[in-house]
Design a protein around this motif. Structure first.
Motif, PDB file in Angstrom:
ATOM      1  N   LEU A  17       0.841  -1.210   0.000  1.00  0.00           N
ATOM      2  CA  LEU A  17       0.000   0.000   0.000  1.00  0.00           C
ATOM      3  C   LEU A  17       0.872   1.254   0.000  1.00  0.00           C
ATOM      4  O   LEU A  17       0.701   2.151  -0.832  1.00  0.00           O
ATOM      5  N   VAL A  56      -6.775  -1.955   2.757  1.00  0.00           N
ATOM      6  CA  VAL A  56      -6.889  -0.796   1.857  1.00  0.00           C
ATOM      7  C   VAL A  56      -6.531   0.526   2.542  1.00  0.00           C
ATOM      8  O   VAL A  56      -6.586   1.585   1.899  1.00  0.00           O
ATOM      9  N   ASP A  76      -5.958   3.297  -0.155  1.00  0.00           N
ATOM     10  CA  ASP A  76      -5.793   2.835  -1.536  1.00  0.00           C
ATOM     11  C   ASP A  76      -6.482   3.810  -2.500  1.00  0.00           C
ATOM     12  O   ASP A  76      -7.610   4.251  -2.257  1.00  0.00           O
TER      13      ASP A  76
END
Ligand SMILES: CC(C)(COP(=O)(O)OP(=O)(O)OC[C@H]1O[C@@H](n2cnc3c(N)ncnc32)[C@H](O)[C@@H]1OP(=O)(O)O)[C@@H](O)C(=O)NCCC(=O)NCCS
Length: 148
Positions: A17, A56, A76
């Motif tokens: 990420l 995320v 994200d």
């Protein structure tokens, strides 16, 4: 979207990420060993966001018993602008508040558009303070951009 306390086993997904953002420099503090050390000391203040079991989002907060510090807030790209950043920061700020920390700081490059996000969520830039840094181990990051 589930916001849960960060686990050491999140490391690989977190690295993926963080590496996806240009300008988000990985430093020695992002090695697995240093990540785990930070998490051991600050497990109550670090959170991961999951969407359908996929990591995320992240925020790593910590404190030295005097002030709180925020690192690695990230969402994200495909899931930005849906309130996840705000939820992650709420979780970190509430955890620091519950620990009696009255003020928190963060470092951000002056050209990062995320400054607008922080302003919307109650943070303010300081013009009365400048950040001074000194490399204490190695010289790898001398003269380069480094997050903290
Ligand atoms: C900063 C970041 C975490 C925000 O996450 P997000 O999930 O998109 O943020 P939210 O949806 O919770 O946004 C909250 C508010 O901030 C606003 N906002 C978010 N990013 C913004 C931006 N770049 N410019 C202007 N406003 C912004 C949103 O519009 C929203 O406003 P609203 O409450 O009026 O609707 C995300 O953009 C990101 O991961 N950026 C790259 C990593 C980074 O730079 N992190 C900071 C390192 S210090």
């Amino acid at each position: 979207m589930n916001i849960v306390t960060m686990k050491k086993s999140d490391y690989e997904e977190l690295l993926a990420l963080w590496s996806g953002f240009t300008g988000n420099t990985m430093t020695g503090a992002d090695s697995r060993g240093d990540f785990e050390k930070f998490l051991s000391r600050n497990s109550d203040y670090c959170f991961s966001a999951f969407e359908n079991a996929r990591l995320v989002g992240s925020v790593m907060a910590g404190n030295d018993s005097r002030r709180g510090y925020i690192y690695h807030l990230a969402v994200d790209n495909s899931l930005q602008a849906k309130g996840t950043g705000r939820k992650l920061m709420d979780a970190a700020e509430n955890a620091l508040r519950d620990a009696g920390i009255e003020k928190a700081h963060l470092f951000i490059y002056t050209d990062n558009t995320a400054i607008k996000f922080y302003e919307k969520t109650g943070w303010h830039s300081r013009s009365d303070i400048t950040v001074m840094s000194k490399v204490l181990i190695g010289d790898k990051y001398v003269g380069t951009r480094m997050e903290e």
